[in-house]
Design a protein around this motif. Structure first.
Motif, PDB file in Angstrom:
ATOM      1  N   TYR A  15      72.571  21.752  49.328  1.00  0.00           N
ATOM      2  CA  TYR A  15      72.174  23.126  49.052  1.00  0.00           C
ATOM      3  C   TYR A  15      72.842  23.651  47.796  1.00  0.00           C
ATOM      4  N   THR A  16      72.128  24.448  47.038  1.00  0.00           N
ATOM      5  CA  THR A  16      72.709  25.351  46.061  1.00  0.00           C
ATOM      6  C   THR A  16      72.550  26.730  46.680  1.00  0.00           C
ATOM      7  N   ILE A  17      73.673  27.406  46.887  1.00  0.00           N
ATOM      8  CA  ILE A  17      73.658  28.677  47.602  1.00  0.00           C
ATOM      9  C   ILE A  17      74.113  29.807  46.689  1.00  0.00           C
ATOM     10  N   ASP A  18      73.806  31.025  47.102  1.00  0.00           N
ATOM     11  CA  ASP A  18      74.310  32.216  46.426  1.00  0.00           C
ATOM     12  C   ASP A  18      75.660  32.538  47.065  1.00  0.00           C
ATOM     13  N   PRO A  19      76.770  32.356  46.335  1.00  0.00           N
ATOM     14  CA  PRO A  19      78.091  32.575  46.937  1.00  0.00           C
ATOM     15  C   PRO A  19      78.291  34.010  47.432  1.00  0.00           C
ATOM     16  N   ARG A  87      63.827  32.946  58.376  1.00  0.00           N
ATOM     17  CA  ARG A  87      63.815  34.323  57.873  1.00  0.00           C
ATOM     18  C   ARG A  87      65.193  34.749  57.380  1.00  0.00           C
ATOM     19  N   ILE A  88      66.247  34.270  58.049  1.00  0.00           N
ATOM     20  CA  ILE A  88      67.614  34.581  57.590  1.00  0.00           C
ATOM     21  C   ILE A  88      67.770  34.116  56.150  1.00  0.00           C
ATOM     22  N   ARG A  89      67.353  32.889  55.877  1.00  0.00           N
ATOM     23  CA  ARG A  89      67.436  32.323  54.524  1.00  0.00           C
ATOM     24  C   ARG A  89      66.567  33.104  53.553  1.00  0.00           C
ATOM     25  N   ASP A  90      65.316  33.339  53.953  1.00  0.00           N
ATOM     26  CA  ASP A  90      64.351  33.962  53.044  1.00  0.00           C
ATOM     27  C   ASP A  90      64.700  35.416  52.724  1.00  0.00           C
ATOM     28  N   GLU A  91      65.116  36.172  53.729  1.00  0.00           N
ATOM     29  CA  GLU A  91      65.398  37.597  53.515  1.00  0.00           C
ATOM     30  C   GLU A  91      66.707  37.832  52.788  1.00  0.00           C
ATOM     31  N   SER A  92      67.683  36.945  52.973  1.00  0.00           N
ATOM     32  CA  SER A  92      68.985  37.134  52.321  1.00  0.00           C
ATOM     33  C   SER A  92      69.044  36.516  50.935  1.00  0.00           C
ATOM     34  N   GLY A  93      68.222  35.502  50.691  1.00  0.00           N
ATOM     35  CA  GLY A  93      68.309  34.770  49.430  1.00  0.00           C
ATOM     36  C   GLY A  93      69.547  33.901  49.350  1.00  0.00           C
ATOM     37  N   CYS A  94      70.117  33.541  50.502  1.00  0.00           N
ATOM     38  CA  CYS A  94      71.368  32.772  50.501  1.00  0.00           C
ATOM     39  C   CYS A  94      71.192  31.348  49.981  1.00  0.00           C
ATOM     40  N   VAL A  95      69.988  30.788  50.081  1.00  0.00           N
ATOM     41  CA  VAL A  95      69.722  29.435  49.587  1.00  0.00           C
ATOM     42  C   VAL A  95      68.875  29.553  48.324  1.00  0.00           C
ATOM     43  N   LEU A  96      69.403  29.028  47.231  1.00  0.00           N
ATOM     44  CA  LEU A  96      68.671  29.052  45.964  1.00  0.00           C
ATOM     45  C   LEU A  96      67.790  27.815  45.823  1.00  0.00           C
ATOM     46  N   ARG A  97      68.318  26.664  46.247  1.00  0.00           N
ATOM     47  CA  ARG A  97      67.593  25.386  46.211  1.00  0.00           C
ATOM     48  C   ARG A  97      68.177  24.479  47.278  1.00  0.00           C
ATOM     49  N   TYR A  98      67.360  23.518  47.700  1.00  0.00           N
ATOM     50  CA  TYR A  98      67.890  22.478  48.575  1.00  0.00           C
ATOM     51  C   TYR A  98      67.101  21.199  48.361  1.00  0.00           C
ATOM     52  N   GLU A  99      67.741  20.110  48.694  1.00  0.00           N
ATOM     53  CA  GLU A  99      67.142  18.779  48.563  1.00  0.00           C
ATOM     54  C   GLU A  99      67.542  17.973  49.784  1.00  0.00           C
TER      55      GLU A  99
END
Length: 109
Positions: A15-19, A87-99
């Protein structure tokens, strides 16, 4: 990995996350740990930033076979619990990318 045969499939998610959204990412992660376990897999955990790059996280979970993983994946997009976790991921924007990468173990003899 007690209970798994040599055909086990392990999914490694990079994951690339929003810190700034680490708390939301942890909520997202806890839900997926629960869901993987509830649907036949073993979650080995999420690994979150501690030192160094603060925007990288990893997750590892295994299923006893590719067929078992595919049965789990068939719930995506339809199962209400899976949708709620995403929805947690989508609404918060916590995940920028994943592989996702699939691995197989080489175990000691």
């Amino acid at each position: 990995m007690v209970g798994f045969n040599v055909r086990v499939i392990t999914c490694v998610v990079h994951y690339t996350i929003d810190p700034r959204q680490i708390e939301a990412f942890e909520r997202f992660a806890r839900e997926w740990i629960r869901l993987v376990g509830a649907h036949g897999g073993v979650h080995h955990g999420y690994f979150l930033p501690a030192e160094g790059a603060s925007d990288k996280a990893e997750a590892l979970f295994s299923f006893p076979s590719l067929a078992a993983y595919e049965q789990y994946r068939s719930r995506f997009g339809t199962d209400p619990e899976f949708l709620a976790a995403d929805r947690i991921r989508d609404e918060s924007g916590c995940v920028l990318r994943y592989e996702r990468t699939f691995m197989r173990p080489l175990l000691p003899d």
